[in-house]
Design a protein around this motif. Structure first.
Motif, PDB file in Angstrom:
ATOM      1  N   LYS A 114     -51.468 -23.912  -3.474  1.00 19.40           N
ATOM      2  CA  LYS A 114     -52.288 -23.650  -2.464  1.00 19.40           C
ATOM      3  C   LYS A 114     -53.488 -22.592  -2.527  1.00 19.40           C
ATOM      4  N   GLY A 115     -53.424 -22.443  -3.972  1.00 21.00           N
ATOM      5  CA  GLY A 115     -54.779 -21.591  -4.475  1.00 21.00           C
ATOM      6  C   GLY A 115     -54.364 -20.241  -4.301  1.00 21.00           C
ATOM      7  N   GLN A 116     -53.057 -19.660  -4.321  1.00 23.35           N
ATOM      8  CA  GLN A 116     -52.504 -18.527  -4.435  1.00 23.35           C
ATOM      9  C   GLN A 116     -51.846 -18.001  -5.503  1.00 23.35           C
ATOM     10  N   PRO A 117     -52.316 -18.092  -6.651  1.00 23.03           N
ATOM     11  CA  PRO A 117     -51.427 -17.982  -7.974  1.00 23.03           C
ATOM     12  C   PRO A 117     -50.765 -16.603  -8.050  1.00 23.03           C
ATOM     13  N   ASP A 118     -51.265 -15.467  -7.139  1.00 24.60           N
ATOM     14  CA  ASP A 118     -50.411 -14.231  -7.243  1.00 24.60           C
ATOM     15  C   ASP A 118     -49.275 -14.419  -6.575  1.00 24.60           C
ATOM     16  N   LYS A 119     -49.286 -15.152  -5.566  1.00 27.58           N
ATOM     17  CA  LYS A 119     -47.967 -14.868  -4.884  1.00 27.58           C
ATOM     18  C   LYS A 119     -46.571 -15.393  -5.386  1.00 27.58           C
ATOM     19  N   VAL A 120     -45.986 -14.708  -6.283  1.00 29.87           N
ATOM     20  CA  VAL A 120     -45.092 -15.197  -7.122  1.00 29.87           C
ATOM     21  C   VAL A 120     -43.633 -14.283  -7.019  1.00 29.87           C
ATOM     22  N   GLU A 121     -43.715 -13.147  -6.367  1.00 27.19           N
ATOM     23  CA  GLU A 121     -42.756 -12.580  -5.916  1.00 27.19           C
ATOM     24  C   GLU A 121     -41.602 -12.951  -5.028  1.00 27.19           C
ATOM     25  N   ILE A 122     -40.228 -12.741  -5.479  1.00 21.93           N
ATOM     26  CA  ILE A 122     -39.022 -13.479  -4.548  1.00 21.93           C
ATOM     27  C   ILE A 122     -38.293 -12.181  -4.332  1.00 21.93           C
ATOM     28  N   VAL A 123     -38.041 -12.003  -3.045  1.00 15.71           N
ATOM     29  CA  VAL A 123     -37.225 -11.029  -2.518  1.00 15.71           C
ATOM     30  C   VAL A 123     -35.951 -11.604  -2.426  1.00 15.71           C
ATOM     31  N   THR A 124     -34.947 -10.528  -3.275  1.00 12.35           N
ATOM     32  CA  THR A 124     -33.347 -10.805  -3.296  1.00 12.35           C
ATOM     33  C   THR A 124     -32.774  -9.791  -2.585  1.00 12.35           C
ATOM     34  N   PHE A 125     -31.277  -9.925  -2.732  1.00 12.95           N
ATOM     35  CA  PHE A 125     -30.600  -8.707  -2.263  1.00 12.95           C
ATOM     36  C   PHE A 125     -29.513  -8.346  -3.087  1.00 12.95           C
ATOM     37  N   ALA A 169     -40.506  -3.554   3.795  1.00 13.59           N
ATOM     38  CA  ALA A 169     -41.242  -2.867   2.923  1.00 13.59           C
ATOM     39  C   ALA A 169     -41.693  -3.671   1.715  1.00 13.59           C
ATOM     40  N   ALA A 170     -40.710  -4.424   1.480  1.00 17.66           N
ATOM     41  CA  ALA A 170     -40.838  -5.287   0.122  1.00 17.66           C
ATOM     42  C   ALA A 170     -41.514  -6.428   0.099  1.00 17.66           C
ATOM     43  N   ILE A 171     -41.970  -6.668   1.421  1.00 15.31           N
ATOM     44  CA  ILE A 171     -42.952  -8.048   1.701  1.00 15.31           C
ATOM     45  C   ILE A 171     -44.360  -7.567   1.703  1.00 15.31           C
ATOM     46  N   ASN A 172     -45.089  -8.000   0.610  1.00 16.68           N
ATOM     47  CA  ASN A 172     -46.661  -7.843   0.508  1.00 16.68           C
ATOM     48  C   ASN A 172     -47.418  -9.045   0.349  1.00 16.68           C
ATOM     49  N   ASP A 173     -48.535  -8.838  -0.222  1.00 17.49           N
ATOM     50  CA  ASP A 173     -49.538 -10.311  -0.298  1.00 17.49           C
ATOM     51  C   ASP A 173     -49.105 -10.943  -1.514  1.00 17.49           C
ATOM     52  N   ASN A 174     -48.332 -10.551  -2.252  1.00 13.82           N
ATOM     53  CA  ASN A 174     -47.686 -11.358  -3.528  1.00 13.82           C
ATOM     54  C   ASN A 174     -46.376 -11.953  -3.243  1.00 13.82           C
ATOM     55  N   THR A 175     -45.692 -11.670  -2.196  1.00  6.34           N
ATOM     56  CA  THR A 175     -44.322 -12.535  -1.846  1.00  6.34           C
ATOM     57  C   THR A 175     -44.652 -13.867  -1.509  1.00  6.34           C
ATOM     58  N   ALA A 176     -43.904 -14.596  -2.479  1.00  3.31           N
ATOM     59  CA  ALA A 176     -43.845 -15.910  -2.369  1.00  3.31           C
ATOM     60  C   ALA A 176     -42.628 -16.453  -1.126  1.00  3.31           C
ATOM     61  N   ILE A 178     -38.269 -15.500   0.277  1.00  2.00           N
ATOM     62  CA  ILE A 178     -37.084 -14.794   0.372  1.00  2.00           C
ATOM     63  C   ILE A 178     -35.920 -15.626   0.021  1.00  2.00           C
ATOM     64  N   LEU A 179     -35.099 -15.097  -0.928  1.00  3.58           N
ATOM     65  CA  LEU A 179     -33.878 -15.910  -1.563  1.00  3.58           C
ATOM     66  C   LEU A 179     -32.723 -15.212  -1.242  1.00  3.58           C
ATOM     67  N   ASP A 205     -41.557 -17.056   8.585  1.00  2.00           N
ATOM     68  CA  ASP A 205     -42.755 -17.585   9.635  1.00  2.00           C
ATOM     69  C   ASP A 205     -43.803 -16.737  10.112  1.00  2.00           C
ATOM     70  N   GLU A 206     -43.463 -15.651  10.405  1.00  2.00           N
ATOM     71  CA  GLU A 206     -44.375 -14.811  10.649  1.00  2.00           C
ATOM     72  C   GLU A 206     -45.260 -14.172   9.322  1.00  2.00           C
ATOM     73  N   LYS A 207     -44.829 -14.229   8.330  1.00  2.00           N
ATOM     74  CA  LYS A 207     -45.616 -13.860   7.108  1.00  2.00           C
ATOM     75  C   LYS A 207     -45.807 -14.847   6.370  1.00  2.00           C
ATOM     76  N   GLY A 208     -45.723 -16.112   6.764  1.00  2.00           N
ATOM     77  CA  GLY A 208     -46.014 -17.255   6.069  1.00  2.00           C
ATOM     78  C   GLY A 208     -45.378 -17.242   4.681  1.00  2.00           C
ATOM     79  N   ILE A 209     -44.231 -17.141   4.454  1.00  2.00           N
ATOM     80  CA  ILE A 209     -43.490 -17.275   3.305  1.00  2.00           C
ATOM     81  C   ILE A 209     -42.510 -18.108   3.393  1.00  2.00           C
ATOM     82  N   LEU A 210     -41.878 -18.584   2.031  1.00  2.00           N
ATOM     83  CA  LEU A 210     -40.508 -19.406   2.220  1.00  2.00           C
ATOM     84  C   LEU A 210     -39.384 -18.880   2.287  1.00  2.00           C
ATOM     85  N   LEU A 211     -38.408 -19.485   3.012  1.00  2.00           N
ATOM     86  CA  LEU A 211     -37.147 -19.223   3.096  1.00  2.00           C
ATOM     87  C   LEU A 211     -36.151 -20.113   2.197  1.00  2.00           C
TER      88      LEU A 211
END
Length: 392
Positions: A114-125, A169-176, A178-179, A205-211
């Motif tokens: 999608k042209g956003q190679p910096d979006k690599v972070e995955i939030v886990t628990f 707080a963990a979600i930012n511009d680099n978040t790809a 949530i797992l 959906d709000e942040k435009g990231i994958l679940l």
């Protein structure tokens, strides 16, 4: 001198010679009631005749050809999974760990394309378990999982279970992505409330990231629905599946929407054994049985009976148990004693239980456990609890 089998397991001194339904017969003839099902794997019990027939029929035809060629059994199973779920496409693996590897790759490749190679972070628990590969242990992030295996793969952001503020707080511009597991298994049978899973879907959906959902342990009918997320009325973008899908034969899968999988084109991933004819023949038969609405209704009815009886058991052993938690045939007994002590006492009383974190013992029996077998299970766990209580 080191054993010929690498000593990474603290094995119980048991060796089983035969299995039938929920029963395992030890080499010395003792007959155990198996409430672990190979850690949620044998969803239809041991030596299930339908699965045995499917495997034998395929074994007399073709065992393995590799993914250089079309595999009809793989196509048939993929079609069944797509028809029964949110997914548009499926990739087959041999295990949940391999499914985690692909899920991570898929989420990151999605944003790269999608042209956003910096979006690599995955939030886990915290408390999560996604396997034992480098990516999976990095996703978990616990000291137990990563100690001694550094440097740890970067790109994972860890949030405490239930910390809503920390999640935001963990979600930012680099978040790809949530797992998360809809029900933590190794973490101690901790179900994510339906409203929280709905909230995660809304947040993605709000942040435009994958679940991304890890349904390796909670899927394939384990909670009374084909997949646990169905209880919340939401769907993921990517889902990891394994354990029960093969009914005891090694098989895993990653299910995804067409959009989420769009980056995974020819050459981006592969597996020599994944989705081989033997595995998919068995997996197809598992799907035929487990995805049937009548079968799932029976799972819900019988699991309700099991939970009711476990609640009574907890009440009768207040020095041993705190409570029951979980969903369907994925239940946990929260203990006041060391789970290992109850598991060991269970062996003495010929019942197999599975330890977990948070002082929990897991019950992950075959989904077709009968009412008589449920009654027998309670009798044997009651005897194990009494034995432990006498030592407290």
């Amino acid at each position: 001198m080191i054993p010929s089998v690498l000593p990474t397991y603290a094995r119980a001194p048991l060796s089983f010679a035969k299995g039938e339904g929920p029963w395992l017969t030890e080499a010395d003839g003792r007959r155990f009631l198996d409430l672990g099902a190979g850690i949620a794997v044998n969803v239809l019990g041991h030596a299930n005749p339908d699965l045995t027939a499917a495997l034998t029929e395929q074994a007399n035809k073709v065992w393995h050809v590799s993914n250089l060629y079309s595999i009809p059994q793989q196509q048939a199973l993929a079609d069944k999974l797509v028809a029964a779920t949110f997914a548009d496409t499926v990739f087959f693996t041999n295990s949940g760990t391999e499914a985690c590897e692909l899920a991570v790759k898929m989420a990151r490749k999605y944003w790269y394309e999608k042209g956003q190679p910096d979006k690599v972070e995955i939030v886990t628990f915290s408390g999560s378990f996604h396997g034992r590969s480098s990516a999976a242990i990095a996703a978990s992030g616990s000291e137990k999982m990563v100690k001694g295996f550094g440097p740890v793969l970067p790109g994972f952001v860890h949030v405490d279970w239930g910390d809503h503020d920390g999640l935001h707080a963990a979600i930012n511009d680099n978040t790809a992505a949530i797992l998360i597991e809809p029900v933590q298994g190794e973490g101690g049978i901790r179900p994510l409330p339906d409203q929280c899973l709905k909230g995660l879907r809304d947040l993605c959906d709000e942040k435009g990231i994958l679940l991304v959902l890890d349904e390796v342990q909670s899927g394939m009918g384990r909670t009374g629905r084909l997949f646990a997320h169905e209880w919340a009325g939401v769907t993921p973008d990517i889902m990891m599946v394994a354990k029960g899908i093969g009914g005891g034969f090694p098989l895993g899968a990653v299910l995804a929407t067409e959009d989420a999988a769009s980056g995974m084109v020819v050459g981006t991933h592969g597996s020599t054994y994944g989705g081989n004819p033997l595995a998919c023949a068995v997996g197809g038969k598992v799907m035929d049985i487990v995805a049937d609405p009548g079968f799932l209704a029976d799972v819900r009815r019988r699991s309700g009976l099991l939970r009711q009886k476990l609640e009574g058991l907890v009440a009768s052993h207040p020095d041993v148990f705190e409570g029951v938690r979980g969903s369907g045939m994925m239940l946990g007994l929260k203990c006041k004693v060391a789970p290992a002590d109850l598991v060991k006492a269970g062996y003495d009383k010929l019942v197999i239980l599975v330890p977990a974190a948070d002082n929990v013992v897991r019950l992950l029996p075959p989904l077709n456990l009968t009412e008589d077998e449920i009654a027998e299970a309670i009798t044997r766990i009651d005897a194990a609890a009494s034995a432990v209580a006498s030592d407290v």
